[in-house]
Design an enzyme around this catalytic site. Sequence first.
Site, PDB file in Angstrom:
ATOM      1  N   GLN A  52       2.265  -6.064  -3.031  1.00 26.91           N
ATOM      2  CA  GLN A  52       2.571  -6.098  -1.598  1.00 26.91           C
ATOM      3  C   GLN A  52       3.906  -5.377  -1.332  1.00 26.91           C
ATOM      4  O   GLN A  52       4.251  -4.488  -2.086  1.00 26.91           O
ATOM      5  CB  GLN A  52       2.587  -7.538  -1.053  1.00 26.91           C
ATOM      6  CG  GLN A  52       1.198  -8.192  -1.004  1.00 26.91           C
ATOM      7  CD  GLN A  52       0.778  -8.797  -2.336  1.00 26.91           C
ATOM      8  OE1 GLN A  52       1.548  -9.474  -2.989  1.00 26.91           O
ATOM      9  NE2 GLN A  52      -0.452  -8.549  -2.746  1.00 26.91           N
ATOM     10  N   GLY A  93      -4.094  -4.413  -4.453  1.00 24.75           N
ATOM     11  CA  GLY A  93      -5.103  -3.426  -4.834  1.00 24.75           C
ATOM     12  C   GLY A  93      -4.372  -2.176  -5.252  1.00 24.75           C
ATOM     13  O   GLY A  93      -3.959  -1.388  -4.417  1.00 24.75           O
ATOM     14  N   HIS A  94      -4.143  -2.040  -6.546  1.00 32.36           N
ATOM     15  CA  HIS A  94      -3.391  -0.883  -7.029  1.00 32.36           C
ATOM     16  C   HIS A  94      -4.360   0.195  -7.510  1.00 32.36           C
ATOM     17  O   HIS A  94      -5.122  -0.014  -8.441  1.00 32.36           O
ATOM     18  CB  HIS A  94      -2.426  -1.314  -8.140  1.00 32.36           C
ATOM     19  CG  HIS A  94      -1.301  -2.158  -7.624  1.00 32.36           C
ATOM     20  ND1 HIS A  94      -0.450  -2.865  -8.424  1.00 32.36           N
ATOM     21  CD2 HIS A  94      -0.884  -2.381  -6.359  1.00 32.36           C
ATOM     22  CE1 HIS A  94       0.441  -3.491  -7.674  1.00 32.36           C
ATOM     23  NE2 HIS A  94       0.194  -3.222  -6.424  1.00 32.36           N
ATOM     24  N   ASP A 123       0.805  -1.222   0.000  1.00 34.29           N
ATOM     25  CA  ASP A 123       0.000   0.000   0.000  1.00 34.29           C
ATOM     26  C   ASP A 123       0.840   1.276   0.000  1.00 34.29           C
ATOM     27  O   ASP A 123       0.429   2.291   0.542  1.00 34.29           O
ATOM     28  CB  ASP A 123      -0.957   0.046   1.219  1.00 34.29           C
ATOM     29  CG  ASP A 123      -1.818  -1.187   1.297  1.00 34.29           C
ATOM     30  OD1 ASP A 123      -2.247  -1.668   0.239  1.00 34.29           O
ATOM     31  OD2 ASP A 123      -2.053  -1.677   2.418  1.00 34.29           O
ATOM     32  N   LYS A 157       2.143   2.124  -5.029  1.00 37.53           N
ATOM     33  CA  LYS A 157       2.887   1.624  -6.203  1.00 37.53           C
ATOM     34  C   LYS A 157       2.107   1.804  -7.496  1.00 37.53           C
ATOM     35  O   LYS A 157       2.681   2.075  -8.536  1.00 37.53           O
ATOM     36  CB  LYS A 157       3.220   0.132  -6.034  1.00 37.53           C
ATOM     37  CG  LYS A 157       4.195  -0.155  -4.928  1.00 37.53           C
ATOM     38  CD  LYS A 157       4.512  -1.630  -4.848  1.00 37.53           C
ATOM     39  CE  LYS A 157       3.372  -2.490  -4.362  1.00 37.53           C
ATOM     40  NZ  LYS A 157       2.881  -2.218  -3.020  1.00 37.53           N
TER      41      LYS A 157
HETATM   42  P1  IMP Z   1      -2.723 -12.609   2.069  1.00 36.57           P
HETATM   43  O1  IMP Z   1      -1.747 -12.124   1.067  1.00 36.57           O
HETATM   44  O2  IMP Z   1      -4.153 -12.320   1.700  1.00 36.57           O
HETATM   45  O3  IMP Z   1      -2.500 -14.031   2.465  1.00 36.57           O
HETATM   46  O4  IMP Z   1      -2.488 -11.765   3.421  1.00 36.57           O
HETATM   47  C1  IMP Z   1      -1.306 -11.868   4.198  1.00 36.57           C
HETATM   48  C2  IMP Z   1      -0.916 -10.525   4.784  1.00 36.57           C
HETATM   49  O5  IMP Z   1      -0.502  -9.664   3.740  1.00 36.57           O
HETATM   50  C3  IMP Z   1      -2.045  -9.796   5.503  1.00 36.57           C
HETATM   51  O6  IMP Z   1      -1.497  -9.036   6.572  1.00 36.57           O
HETATM   52  C4  IMP Z   1      -2.582  -8.850   4.446  1.00 36.57           C
HETATM   53  O7  IMP Z   1      -3.219  -7.727   5.002  1.00 36.57           O
HETATM   54  C5  IMP Z   1      -1.295  -8.468   3.754  1.00 36.57           C
HETATM   55  N1  IMP Z   1      -1.483  -8.065   2.345  1.00 36.57           N
HETATM   56  C6  IMP Z   1      -1.714  -8.870   1.289  1.00 36.57           C
HETATM   57  N2  IMP Z   1      -1.815  -8.154   0.158  1.00 36.57           N
HETATM   58  C7  IMP Z   1      -1.606  -6.881   0.509  1.00 36.57           C
HETATM   59  C8  IMP Z   1      -1.537  -5.659  -0.233  1.00 36.57           C
HETATM   60  O8  IMP Z   1      -1.660  -5.620  -1.467  1.00 36.57           O
HETATM   61  N3  IMP Z   1      -1.301  -4.543   0.485  1.00 36.57           N
HETATM   62  C9  IMP Z   1      -1.109  -4.565   1.820  1.00 36.57           C
HETATM   63  N4  IMP Z   1      -1.154  -5.667   2.552  1.00 36.57           N
HETATM   64  C10 IMP Z   1      -1.394  -6.821   1.900  1.00 36.57           C
END
Ligand code: IMP
Length: 431
Positions: A225, A40-41, A13, A16
Site C-alpha cells: 500500500q 498486488g505487486h 500502486d 513498488k
Molecule cells: P483494505 O486494505 O482492503 O481494507 O482497503 C482499504 C483501502 O485501501 C481501500 O481504499 C483500498 O482500495 C486501498 N488499498 C488496499 N490495498 C491497496 C493496494 O495494494 N493498492 C492500492 N490501494 C489499496
Amino acid sequence: MENRVIIGGQWGDEGKGKIIDAFGEGFDWVLRYQGGANAGHTIQVGAKEHVLHLIPSGIFREGVRCFLGNGMVIDPWALRDEIVALEEKGVSVRDRLYVSSAASLLMPYHKRLDELREQLRKRKSIGTTGRGIGPAYQDKLQRSGLRLGALTMPLEKLERTAIEHILEANEILAGQFEAEPLPAKVLAEELVVLAQTLRPMIVDGFTALRGIRERRESALFEGAQGTLLDIDHGTFPYVTSSNCTVGGAVTGTGLPPRSLGEIVGVFKAYCTRVGNGPFPTELLAEEGEHLRKLGGEFGATTGRPRRCGWFDLVAGRYTVGVNGLSGAVITKLDVLDTLPTIKVAEAYDLDGERLDDFPVRPDMLPRVRPVLKEIPGWEKPTNKAKKLADLPSPARKYLEYLEKELGVLIVGVSVGKARDEMILTPTGVTT
Ligand code: IMP
C-alpha cells in the site's frame, strides 16, 4: 551492503513490485511487514507478468529468502494458492519462504465481515479490496484473533479451535447482519489440510531473522500500500488498517530501527487512488479517463479502475517527512510521454488560503483545491533511455523540479514495465 526499505509514496500502486525486484539484487532477505492479500505487486520477468499478493517480490530472485512478518494478516487459503501458482511457473518457494508464527491468521469470516461492513457503510464505504483486512486487524487488536502459530498445534486441537472461532463469527454474522452462517466444520477441516502444507514454513521471527540483527545478512523491506493509506498517518478513515509508513517495518518484523538502512519512497510520475476518499489532484471525466488508459490503471488485486490525477507535491513532501525518506524513485514516467503539458500541485487552496503543508484533519482535505503549475511535456518516447542524458530535456526538467520540490534525491526512474527499463540515478537527477 546497507539494508533498504521500500515504501509507497502515495496511495499504493506506485509500481513498488518492479522497484523491489529491480533493487532486490544482492539482498539475502526480502521481508513483508504489513498488510495482506490486499496488495498486488506486479512484476515483469522476461516476457511474463506476475502478480503477487502475499509473497514478497524477492521470490523471483534466485536464492533470496522471503519473510512474511508478524505485522501481516495472512489468509492461508490465498497463501497456499500463491505458492502453488508460483511453483507451477517453476519458481521454488517452500525452501525459501519463512512465515512468522506471530502473523495474524485471516479467516474466511473476516472476508465476509469486510464485505458486509462495506455494504452497511453505504455512501461512506471505504472501497476496500474485500480481502478481510480490517476485520482481521480488528481481531488482532482486540486480542481475540488466531495467529499463524496456531497452524502448528496438534491437528485435532487446531480443528476444535477453528470451529470455536468460526462459530463465534457466525453469531456476529447472524446477530449483526442477519447473514448466513459459514460452514464451520468444512472450513476447519480445510484449515487442517492447509496447516500441514504451511507448517514447515512457519518460524519464530526473532530466531529466523537473527542474521539480519547481527548484520551478517542483508534485508530489503517490502512495503505494501502507501503512506497516504497508513492507518495513523493516512487520509483516515479512507485508509487501510496497517502502518504502511516506515514504522511498520520495525513493528511488523521485530527488527530494530537501526537495521532499516536506506528508506526509499516510490512515487508515480502522476497520482492514482483506488477506493474512496479525498484526492485533491484527481482528474475527472475525459482527462482522468485518458490518463487511466495511458497508464493501464486498473487494480492488480480487484481489477477496479483507478482514479487518476496529477502529481501532488503537498502530499509528496508529507511522505518524505513522515518516513524520513533518504531517496525517491519515480515510476511510469513513460506514461506521460504523449502529453503536451503536465500539471503538478504545488500547494492547496482552502477557502482562499494557501496551504503548503498536507492537512491531516479529515474534514479539511476533501475541501482543498490544488494550486497547479503547468510544465511543458516532451512528446517523445522515453522507454529506451538507459541514462538521464537519453531523456528528452523537458522530461529531465520535470524530474529536476520534482527532486527540488520534494527535497529528496531521486535515485531511480522507471520508464517501462520491463526489468531493464530503469534508469538508476544514485546521485540524483539534478545536473
Ligand atoms: P483494505 O486494505 O482492503 O481494507 O482497503 C482499504 C483501502 O485501501 C481501500 O481504499 C483500498 O482500495 C486501498 N488499498 C488496499 N490495498 C491497496 C493496494 O495494494 N493498492 C492500492 N490501494 C489499496
